[in-house]
Design a protein around this motif. Structure first.
Motif, PDB file in Angstrom:
ATOM      1  N   ILE B 254       0.841  -1.199   0.000  1.00  0.00           N
ATOM      2  CA  ILE B 254       0.000   0.000   0.000  1.00  0.00           C
ATOM      3  C   ILE B 254       0.880   1.256   0.000  1.00  0.00           C
ATOM      4  CG2 ILE B 254      -1.730   1.323   1.319  1.00  0.00           C
ATOM      5  CD1 ILE B 254      -2.905  -1.368   2.243  1.00  0.00           C
ATOM      6  N   THR B 255       1.960   1.199   0.782  1.00  0.00           N
ATOM      7  CA  THR B 255       2.890   2.332   0.817  1.00  0.00           C
ATOM      8  C   THR B 255       3.485   2.581  -0.576  1.00  0.00           C
ATOM      9  OG1 THR B 255       3.423   1.650   3.065  1.00  0.00           O
ATOM     10  CG2 THR B 255       4.865   3.292   2.064  1.00  0.00           C
ATOM     11  N   ALA B 256       3.891   1.500  -1.223  1.00  0.00           N
ATOM     12  CA  ALA B 256       4.478   1.645  -2.562  1.00  0.00           C
ATOM     13  C   ALA B 256       3.461   2.222  -3.543  1.00  0.00           C
ATOM     14  CB  ALA B 256       4.992   0.302  -3.065  1.00  0.00           C
ATOM     15  N   LEU B 257       2.233   1.746  -3.409  1.00  0.00           N
ATOM     16  CA  LEU B 257       1.176   2.216  -4.305  1.00  0.00           C
ATOM     17  C   LEU B 257       0.885   3.700  -4.050  1.00  0.00           C
ATOM     18  CD1 LEU B 257      -0.650   0.936  -6.466  1.00  0.00           C
ATOM     19  CD2 LEU B 257      -2.361   0.571  -4.724  1.00  0.00           C
ATOM     20  N   HIS B 258       0.841   4.059  -2.766  1.00  0.00           N
ATOM     21  CA  HIS B 258       0.615   5.461  -2.432  1.00  0.00           C
ATOM     22  C   HIS B 258       1.759   6.340  -2.939  1.00  0.00           C
ATOM     23  CE1 HIS B 258      -3.125   4.972  -0.556  1.00  0.00           C
ATOM     24  NE2 HIS B 258      -2.714   4.451   0.592  1.00  0.00           N
ATOM     25  N   LYS B 265       3.356  13.608  -9.374  1.00  0.00           N
ATOM     26  CA  LYS B 265       3.942  14.755 -10.036  1.00  0.00           C
ATOM     27  C   LYS B 265       5.414  14.557 -10.328  1.00  0.00           C
ATOM     28  CE  LYS B 265       0.605  18.107  -8.521  1.00  0.00           C
ATOM     29  NZ  LYS B 265       0.355  19.357  -7.824  1.00  0.00           N
ATOM     30  N   THR B 266       6.075  13.826  -9.474  1.00  0.00           N
ATOM     31  CA  THR B 266       7.487  13.585  -9.776  1.00  0.00           C
ATOM     32  C   THR B 266       7.667  12.284 -10.546  1.00  0.00           C
ATOM     33  OG1 THR B 266       7.700  12.705  -7.546  1.00  0.00           O
ATOM     34  CG2 THR B 266       8.587  14.903  -7.942  1.00  0.00           C
ATOM     35  N   THR B 267       6.964  11.241 -10.118  1.00  0.00           N
ATOM     36  CA  THR B 267       7.217   9.947 -10.756  1.00  0.00           C
ATOM     37  C   THR B 267       6.800   9.919 -12.218  1.00  0.00           C
ATOM     38  OG1 THR B 267       5.109   9.089  -9.975  1.00  0.00           O
ATOM     39  CG2 THR B 267       7.053   8.599  -8.649  1.00  0.00           C
ATOM     40  N   MET B 268       5.712  10.603 -12.537  1.00  0.00           N
ATOM     41  CA  MET B 268       5.245  10.489 -13.903  1.00  0.00           C
ATOM     42  C   MET B 268       6.143  11.198 -14.909  1.00  0.00           C
ATOM     43  SD  MET B 268       3.137   8.271 -13.990  1.00  0.00           S
ATOM     44  CE  MET B 268       2.685   8.335 -15.720  1.00  0.00           C
ATOM     45  N   TYR B 269       6.933  12.130 -14.414  1.00  0.00           N
ATOM     46  CA  TYR B 269       7.851  12.687 -15.396  1.00  0.00           C
ATOM     47  C   TYR B 269       9.258  12.118 -15.236  1.00  0.00           C
ATOM     48  CZ  TYR B 269       9.368  16.449 -12.132  1.00  0.00           C
ATOM     49  OH  TYR B 269       9.868  17.158 -11.093  1.00  0.00           O
ATOM     50  N   GLU B 286      14.328   8.137  -9.217  1.00  0.00           N
ATOM     51  CA  GLU B 286      14.521   7.286  -8.036  1.00  0.00           C
ATOM     52  C   GLU B 286      13.188   6.892  -7.412  1.00  0.00           C
ATOM     53  OE1 GLU B 286      18.846   9.083  -6.713  1.00  0.00           O
ATOM     54  OE2 GLU B 286      17.130   9.391  -5.376  1.00  0.00           O
ATOM     55  N   GLU B 287      12.297   7.858  -7.307  1.00  0.00           N
ATOM     56  CA  GLU B 287      10.991   7.551  -6.711  1.00  0.00           C
ATOM     57  C   GLU B 287      10.171   6.626  -7.603  1.00  0.00           C
ATOM     58  OE1 GLU B 287       8.736  10.896  -5.438  1.00  0.00           O
ATOM     59  OE2 GLU B 287       9.973  11.157  -3.640  1.00  0.00           O
ATOM     60  N   PHE B 288      10.303   6.888  -8.879  1.00  0.00           N
ATOM     61  CA  PHE B 288       9.615   6.047  -9.862  1.00  0.00           C
ATOM     62  C   PHE B 288      10.069   4.587  -9.686  1.00  0.00           C
ATOM     63  CE2 PHE B 288       9.425   4.373 -14.308  1.00  0.00           C
ATOM     64  CZ  PHE B 288       8.091   4.607 -14.588  1.00  0.00           C
TER      65      PHE B 288
END
Lengths: 165, 542
Positions: B254-258, B265-269, B286-288
């Motif tokens: 759940i944490t990973a999904l959240h 905003k950061t992961t999608m780019y 990194e977050e992605f």
């Protein structure tokens, strides 16, 4: 990948016994669904076959035979009939490309339409009051000689044609 | 169900960022994207370059025959788009902007997001034309970054991230398992067990409130329900999401999904930043990766667990019985990596989509007590007191089906879907070269009066047919898409929603909590509630 190797080794020995059918029988439905796509089995005697007349987009009549239990989509695939774009989703009720049109009496004899089929028919091109999806119609002896018309093709917007035509 | 992969992905990739980074990012992306765009045929030149043959009028269509170029297509100017999206946070209002642009520019218009051209198709009939012209392997949006992560960890792509033949191969396997209504109906009992837990959870949560009735932020509850439900089908095991104590591994997921969604905003780019710049701006990528690590880890855990069970059963000479995962593991139509990747992507795609829809449906029921009463009467009449519905009962509950359809019409989880054209097309009189990113504007077509009378009204009964020849030309609202690349989880999601809503309505009167006012929708990848929805669940008298 150790798991895979281990399983493969084990499964290899008992592959036939533990084929997917074991799982499918248990869960009920997959056997049926699988069967509809492996239906070319010649197990049924030919006198059991049902004659179907497809009328293609050029108005040409194509007469083929199918086994009871096959869907009309199965027959189109088994007989390798060339109806462009027909049955794109392989009978999984995700499109309406296996749309067929019947005469009124035949339509009435085809049995009930499920909600999911109706929803997909709503999205069919050239819909009529006697339209059905070929993947949802299973052959029975009573359908001997049935005529199924393939509706006109979608106005093709690919390449050079104007969509408004 | 393809939660992230609609057209906004392309836009997010181009522009989205926290406010600090926005402008810098925009420029970086522009630099990076120009090469990629050329490769995929989306180039500025594409607007002017029209083959001569196409300028010739088509003989049989009379007067208005000239096919127009993209250059002639109306649309917001690049500058106004920039202002809208960067200074006015247009991404969260992308569904509203769709409507505004539809009014202003008509059925088809173009927008620029930096170098990325997007052609929006905002008309039921034109959407139908585009989807009907699809080939065997339609492409939704550019999924480079998803693929890159999978290449990096040596994994496979799944149904969301794969393209072409790879995609078709996996789709062919999976659709034979979970797309036909009758194949999905067998999961009724599994889903009903999860519904049991949902009902229990509602009862526990409301006792914690002074009024003994309110459940705070119902989406949190439905998120857990949806995750538990889809995992019960995909992994053939229960995760414990609806328990008081959530198991650690589930909590980690759940944490990973959240993380995946909250840092959208950061992961999608992440994939948008060119590789050579990653040392300078490392955080998004990194977050992605971190989110994906978490999601993949969870899938591997559950797939491997089931594999070990099967292995043990085989060793003992027992019959192996099971559902989806068992079938995939035994039948070996896909590799292990493909199984991991697909289960990861299907779980990801099946959680928020279902939970947002359940949240909106409950909200709408609470806002419209008379409609709720009408549906309750249907359920009561059809099932009798206390009976638990299964998939077989759903055809006799047309208002429950109507409720889901109407909810998805008013709040389509994907306000727009994407397609990258695989051929040169002529849509709405415009020549659209192969490789153009299209946005199919489902949100705006859902609200067209021409498609749906009194479009802003909540009327589940508008979907009820008088008889089997009664037709609703519903290309205006196709929340799961249409055709070969439509949502593979459609039937699973429908089953989960039909069974949960039927039971909730049977059991409770759902009312507005005094603290919840009007809840608007915002786009955050998906169309979601802009504020928490608190609702009261009051026992019905039996």
């Amino acid at each position: 990948m150790a798991f895979v190797t281990a399983l493969r080794r084990l499964a290899h020995v008992r592959l036939r016994e533990y084929s997917w059918r074991t799982a499918a029988v248990t869960s009920g439905a997959w056997l049926t669904s699988q069967r509809s796509f492996t239906s070319s089995s010649p197990s049924l005697r030919s006198d059991n076959k049902v004659t179907i007349n497809f009328v293609n987009r050029d108005g040409e009549k194509i007469t083929v035979k199918g086994s009871p239990g096959d869907s009309l989509l199965d027959i189109v695939i088994n007989e390798d009939l060339d109806f462009d774009g027909f049955g794109a989703c392989e009978g999984t009720l995700a499109c309406s490309t296996c749309h067929l049109i019947f005469d009124e009496d035949t339509y009435k004899s085809l049995g009930p339409v499920t909600d999911e089929e109706m929803d997909m028919l709503d999205l069919a091109y050239g819909l009529t009051d006697t339209s059905r999806l070929g993947c949802q119609i299973c052959l029975t002896k009573s359908l001997e000689g049935v005529v199924a018309r393939v509706p006109e093709s979608v106005a093709d917007i690919r390449q050079s044609k104007d969509e408004s035509s | 169900m393809a939660s992230l992969s609609h057209f906004t992905t392309a836009c997010w990739k181009n522009l989205q960022g926290d406010r600090m980074n926005k402008q810098l990012f925009f420029i970086l992306r522009a630099l990076h994207k120009s090469a990629a765009s050329e490769a995929s045929g989306i180039s500025a030149a594409g607007e002017e370059a029209m083959p001569d043959r196409l300028i010739t009028p088509v003989a049989d269509v009379g007067e208005k025959t000239r096919i127009m170029t993209l250059k002639e297509m109306p649309g917001p100017s690049t500058l106004s788009n920039l202002v809208e999206f960067i200074w006015r946070d247009g991404f969260s209002r992308i569904h509203e902007i769709q409507m505004e642009h539809r009014k202003k520019f008509g059925k088809i218009f173009k927008s620029r997001f930096g170098p990325q051209l997007v052609v929006s198709v905002a008309d039921r009939d034109l959407v139908a034309e585009v989807l009907r012209a699809e080939g065997v392997a339609p492409q939704r949006a550019n999924m480079e970054s998803w693929k890159e992560y999978r290449d990096m960890i040596g994994s496979s792509t799944g149904l969301i991230s794969a393209e072409g033949e790879d995609w078709l191969k996996m789709r062919s396997v999976l659709r034979q398992l979970i797309m036909r209504p009758r194949d999905v109906a067998v999961f009724s009992d599994d889903v009903n067990k999860v519904v049991d837990d949902l009902i229990k959870r509602v009862c526990i949560l409301r006792t914690q409130e002074p009024d003994g009735a309110t459940v705070h932020n119902v989406n949190d509850l439905f998120f857990k329900y949806a995750m538990e439900g889809v995992a019960a089908i995909l992994y053939e095991s229960r995760l414990g999401c609806l328990e008081n104590e959530i198991p650690q591994e589930t909590q980690d997921y759940i944490t990973a999904l959240h993380l995946m969604f909250s840092s959208f905003k950061t992961t999608m780019y992440a994939g948008a930043i060119p590789k050579w710049l990653r040392p300078v701006i490392p955080k998004p990528w990194e977050e992605f990766c971190l989110s994906w690590d978490g999601l993949f880890k969870f899938s591997r855990l559950h797939v491997d667990k089931r594999l070990a069970e099967i292995e043990a059963q085989l060793e003992r000479g027992e019959d192996v019985k099971g559902g989806l995962l068992t079938h995939l593991l035994i039948n070996k139509e896909m590799t292990m990596e493909e199984i991991y990747a697909n289960l990861t992507e299907m779980l990801l795609a099946g959680v928020d989509t279902t939970s947002f829809t359940l949240s909106w449906a409950s909200y709408l029921l609470a806002r419209h007590p008379r409609v709720q009463q009408q549906i309750f009467m249907e359920v009561k009449r059809t099932l009798g007191p206390g009976a638990v519905a299964t998939a077989d009962d759903v055809p006799r509950l047309p208002l429950i089906r109507g409720l889901v359809k109407e909810t998805l019409r008013l709040f389509p989880v994907l306000p727009g879907n994407g397609r990258i054209t695989q051929d040169d097309l002529v849509v709405g009189g415009y020549f659209i070269p192969k490789g153009t990113q299209l946005a199919l504007c489902h949100y705006s077509t859902s609200f067209e009066e021409e498609n749906f009378a009194d479009a802003s009204d909540f009327r589940p009964d508008r979907w009820i047919r008088k008889d089997s020849t009664d037709r609703v030309d519903n290309f205006g609202s196709i929340p799961f898409g249409y055709g070969i690349r439509s949502c593979i989880g459609k039937r699973v999601a429908e089953l989960e929603m039909h069974l949960a809503l039927t039971r909730l309505i049977q059991k409770f009167q759902i009312c507005m909590c005094p603290r919840t006012a009007d809840v608007k929708a915002k786009t955050h990848g998906l169309l979601c509630p802009a504020a928490p929805i608190h609702l009261q669940f009051i026992d019905r008298e039996i």
